[in-house]
Design an enzyme around this catalytic site. Sequence first.
Site, PDB file in Angstrom:
ATOM      1  N   CYS A  70       0.799  -1.229   0.000  1.00 37.42           N
ATOM      2  CA  CYS A  70       0.000   0.000   0.000  1.00 37.42           C
ATOM      3  C   CYS A  70       0.833   1.280   0.000  1.00 37.42           C
ATOM      4  CB  CYS A  70      -0.965  -0.001   1.184  1.00 37.42           C
ATOM      5  SG  CYS A  70      -0.184  -0.186   2.798  1.00 37.42           S
ATOM      6  N   HIS A  71       2.130   1.193   0.215  1.00 36.91           N
ATOM      7  CA  HIS A  71       2.978   2.397   0.317  1.00 36.91           C
ATOM      8  C   HIS A  71       4.211   2.216  -0.550  1.00 36.91           C
ATOM      9  CE1 HIS A  71       5.733   5.317   2.364  1.00 36.91           C
ATOM     10  NE2 HIS A  71       4.614   5.991   2.541  1.00 36.91           N
ATOM     11  N   PHE A  72       4.222   2.489  -1.720  1.00 35.59           N
ATOM     12  CA  PHE A  72       3.190   2.983  -2.618  1.00 35.59           C
ATOM     13  C   PHE A  72       2.969   1.932  -3.696  1.00 35.59           C
ATOM     14  CE2 PHE A  72       5.337   6.719  -0.908  1.00 35.59           C
ATOM     15  CZ  PHE A  72       4.277   7.508  -0.506  1.00 35.59           C
ATOM     16  N   ILE A  77       7.825   1.179  -0.594  1.00 35.98           N
ATOM     17  CA  ILE A  77       8.786   1.731   0.364  1.00 35.98           C
ATOM     18  C   ILE A  77       8.172   1.578   1.757  1.00 35.98           C
ATOM     19  CG2 ILE A  77      10.002   3.807   1.138  1.00 35.98           C
ATOM     20  CD1 ILE A  77       9.612   4.909  -1.732  1.00 35.98           C
TER      21      ILE A  77
END
Length: 169
Positions: A70-72, A77
């Site tokens: 989810c990041h990203f 990361i």
Amino acid sequence: MAQFPTSFDKDDLLKCARGELFGPGNAQLPAPPMLMMDRITDVSADGGAHGKGHITAEFDITPDLWFFECHFPGNPIMPGCLGLDGLWQLTGFNLGWRGWQGRGYALGVGEVKLTGMVRPERKMLTYKIDFTKAIQTRRLTMGVADGIVEADGEVIYQVKDMKVALSES
């Protein structure tokens, strides 16, 4: 001084997350997925750069960790705030390890420098925390520490004047 060992495996950390290590109402680590370490390799109340205590821990990095998805999306990361939270978690753990009573909470940090990233290709994070103050009075239980996070031996995060307190309420 507390009668705890100076290193802890994942099972020990999960006991701490359940409130079983230091007892009810005392320092407690978060449960996965917010638990940001897999083992504590060394902890003291009088070691470290300032002789006020230290703690060292490791976190295995695998590409399937929850935050990479989810990041990203498309550019995975680890959020820097999770590394900072790991440092706070360990600072509070050290206070509980000393046998000091109360639940831990972060009070702040004086300075944060993020100079690298944790991507799925990394293998391991190492947290190193050196206490500059460890205070226990009738009214206040608090640790102040400096810390670094290394990714595969490279320093990527540095903090100064990180503060964690224990409160019995």
